[in-house]
Write a protein that holds these residues in place. Sequence first.
Motif, PDB file in Angstrom:
ATOM      1  N   UNK A  57      60.018  89.268  29.283  1.00 31.28           N
ATOM      2  CA  UNK A  57      59.553  88.248  28.325  1.00 31.28           C
ATOM      3  C   UNK A  57      60.267  86.903  28.468  1.00 31.28           C
ATOM      4  N   UNK A  58      61.604  86.910  28.637  1.00 27.27           N
ATOM      5  CA  UNK A  58      62.321  85.631  28.703  1.00 27.27           C
ATOM      6  C   UNK A  58      61.956  84.851  29.968  1.00 27.27           C
ATOM      7  N   UNK A  59      61.639  85.594  31.043  1.00 27.38           N
ATOM      8  CA  UNK A  59      61.231  84.912  32.286  1.00 27.38           C
ATOM      9  C   UNK A  59      59.845  84.281  32.098  1.00 27.38           C
ATOM     10  N   UNK A  60      58.993  84.981  31.350  1.00 25.08           N
ATOM     11  CA  UNK A  60      57.645  84.450  31.106  1.00 25.08           C
ATOM     12  C   UNK A  60      57.694  83.236  30.179  1.00 25.08           C
ATOM     13  N   UNK A  61      58.617  83.265  29.207  1.00 20.92           N
ATOM     14  CA  UNK A  61      58.777  82.091  28.323  1.00 20.92           C
ATOM     15  C   UNK A  61      59.168  80.882  29.166  1.00 20.92           C
ATOM     16  N   UNK A  62      60.050  81.101  30.147  1.00 20.33           N
ATOM     17  CA  UNK A  62      60.449  79.990  31.031  1.00 20.33           C
ATOM     18  C   UNK A  62      59.283  79.474  31.859  1.00 20.33           C
ATOM     19  N   UNK A  63      58.305  80.331  32.092  1.00 23.50           N
ATOM     20  CA  UNK A  63      57.125  79.895  32.843  1.00 23.50           C
ATOM     21  C   UNK A  63      56.075  79.268  31.925  1.00 23.50           C
ATOM     22  N   UNK A  64      56.372  79.247  30.607  1.00 28.79           N
ATOM     23  CA  UNK A  64      55.463  78.578  29.680  1.00 28.79           C
ATOM     24  C   UNK A  64      54.522  79.512  28.942  1.00 28.79           C
ATOM     25  N   UNK A  65      54.876  80.808  28.914  1.00 31.00           N
ATOM     26  CA  UNK A  65      54.012  81.779  28.217  1.00 31.00           C
ATOM     27  C   UNK A  65      54.759  82.263  26.972  1.00 31.00           C
ATOM     28  N   UNK A  66      54.129  82.080  25.821  1.00 31.47           N
ATOM     29  CA  UNK A  66      54.789  82.478  24.579  1.00 31.47           C
ATOM     30  C   UNK A  66      53.780  83.154  23.660  1.00 31.47           C
ATOM     31  N   UNK A  67      54.264  83.906  22.687  1.00 27.18           N
ATOM     32  CA  UNK A  67      53.334  84.669  21.856  1.00 27.18           C
ATOM     33  C   UNK A  67      53.736  84.649  20.387  1.00 27.18           C
ATOM     34  N   UNK A  68      52.782  85.040  19.558  1.00 25.35           N
ATOM     35  CA  UNK A  68      53.098  85.354  18.162  1.00 25.35           C
ATOM     36  C   UNK A  68      52.756  86.827  17.952  1.00 25.35           C
ATOM     37  N   UNK A  69      53.212  87.351  16.823  1.00 24.98           N
ATOM     38  CA  UNK A  69      53.038  88.781  16.542  1.00 24.98           C
ATOM     39  C   UNK A  69      52.129  88.994  15.334  1.00 24.98           C
ATOM     40  N   UNK A  70      51.633  90.239  15.220  1.00 27.68           N
ATOM     41  CA  UNK A  70      50.767  90.577  14.081  1.00 27.68           C
ATOM     42  C   UNK A  70      51.490  90.336  12.760  1.00 27.68           C
ATOM     43  N   UNK A  71      52.770  90.747  12.729  1.00 31.50           N
ATOM     44  CA  UNK A  71      53.559  90.537  11.509  1.00 31.50           C
ATOM     45  C   UNK A  71      54.426  89.287  11.673  1.00 31.50           C
ATOM     46  N   UNK A  72      54.637  88.596  10.554  1.00 36.45           N
ATOM     47  CA  UNK A  72      55.362  87.325  10.622  1.00 36.45           C
ATOM     48  C   UNK A  72      56.832  87.565  10.963  1.00 36.45           C
ATOM     49  N   UNK A  73      57.355  86.794  11.911  1.00 35.29           N
ATOM     50  CA  UNK A  73      58.763  86.929  12.321  1.00 35.29           C
ATOM     51  C   UNK A  73      59.447  85.570  12.244  1.00 35.29           C
ATOM     52  N   UNK A  74      59.715  85.125  11.015  1.00 37.03           N
ATOM     53  CA  UNK A  74      60.383  83.831  10.839  1.00 37.03           C
ATOM     54  C   UNK A  74      61.805  84.051  10.358  1.00 37.03           C
ATOM     55  N   UNK A  75      62.632  83.003  10.462  1.00 34.05           N
ATOM     56  CA  UNK A  75      63.948  83.043   9.841  1.00 34.05           C
ATOM     57  C   UNK A  75      63.755  82.479   8.436  1.00 34.05           C
ATOM     58  N   UNK A  76      63.666  83.396   7.480  1.00 33.03           N
ATOM     59  CA  UNK A  76      63.261  83.029   6.123  1.00 33.03           C
ATOM     60  C   UNK A  76      64.191  82.044   5.434  1.00 33.03           C
ATOM     61  N   UNK A  77      65.502  82.150   5.745  1.00 32.87           N
ATOM     62  CA  UNK A  77      66.469  81.298   5.040  1.00 32.87           C
ATOM     63  C   UNK A  77      66.746  80.002   5.792  1.00 32.87           C
ATOM     64  N   UNK A  78      65.919  79.714   6.776  1.00 31.86           N
ATOM     65  CA  UNK A  78      66.037  78.432   7.472  1.00 31.86           C
ATOM     66  C   UNK A  78      64.829  77.570   7.116  1.00 31.86           C
ATOM     67  N   UNK A  79      64.997  76.267   7.261  1.00 33.41           N
ATOM     68  CA  UNK A  79      63.884  75.367   6.973  1.00 33.41           C
ATOM     69  C   UNK A  79      62.837  75.470   8.088  1.00 33.41           C
ATOM     70  N   UNK A  80      61.693  74.855   7.842  1.00 32.40           N
ATOM     71  CA  UNK A  80      60.646  74.874   8.867  1.00 32.40           C
ATOM     72  C   UNK A  80      61.170  74.215  10.145  1.00 32.40           C
ATOM     73  N   UNK A  81      61.859  73.068   9.980  1.00 32.22           N
ATOM     74  CA  UNK A  81      62.377  72.369  11.163  1.00 32.22           C
ATOM     75  C   UNK A  81      63.383  73.247  11.909  1.00 32.22           C
ATOM     76  N   UNK A  82      64.289  73.882  11.164  1.00 32.48           N
ATOM     77  CA  UNK A  82      65.300  74.728  11.816  1.00 32.48           C
ATOM     78  C   UNK A  82      64.651  75.891  12.561  1.00 32.48           C
TER      79      UNK A  82
END
Length: 259
Positions: free
Chosen positions: A73-98
Amino acid sequence: MDQILKTVNITMQFGGLTAVDNVNITQSDGEILSLIGPNGAGKTTLFNILTGVYKPTAGQIFYHGENITGLKPYQLVRKGISRTFQNIRLFNDMTTLENLLIANPDCKDEGVFESIFGGEKLKAKRRNVVAVCESILETLKLQDKIDELACNLPYGKQRLLEIGRALATGADFLLLDEPGAGMNSMEKDELAQVIHYITKDLKKHVLLIEHDMKFVMGISDRVVVLDHGIKIAEGVPAEIQNNQQVIEAYLGKGIPDDE
Ligand SMILES: Nc1ncnc2c1ncn2[C@@H]1O[C@H](COP(=O)(O)OP(=O)(O)OP(=O)(O)O)[C@@H](O)[C@H]1O
């Protein structure tokens, strides 16, 4: 049109179960491609293969003509491939910008030495990272929520921020796993506008899995249908809606409006 993604006979077996069976898909530049199919059809497994979570049992994946089969996955991210997941995976206690800043590779790559002795060059780099993330928030129409904690955003905005995190990695190719799940119809309209803007204006590529057929048929340039791991159809939305095999795959009840 250039081909950005091509899979050749991709197969994934889990013990005796063939979750993805000799699947060939292609995606052209500028095309919004959707992957649909009944539960257990193999959509998520294929996504996991494309994003390096699983190494396929057989077959190859080409991204802009380069064989990327088996990359992590990290090698693919470096090639410009990224994904989102079915369930939300955010850092809840950080701001949107962070939430966006920590997804940005320039932010991650800052070493201890650079952070102490970086001087003006480092300040300029940081300003640039912030500017990039701010422009992503504008794309998502979240600029007025820049200092809001992720956990305080309404559900639909949290899902948009997930897409923002994928964009913040610098990705050109976004794989969105049920981006509209749990959204109301107004939020889905907003999501459709964002996906449209990302692909048609920012010229990035989107492959999505979605169960809401109205949404899929409205946004997709082309649709691929899986059933029991096999590709049973592909075509423009109107073709898929009238495809007898697709209708039967959905238990003979016709294609659902929304699951
Ligand atoms: N890690 C695994 N180990 C064993 N079997 C798995 C694994 N992951 C998926 N499967 C099986 O592979 C098949 C395809 O599953 P997959 O999750 O890819 O389907 P899907 O189309 O994404 O379904 P849904 O729409 O319900 O998310 C299913 O029979 C599932 O049980």
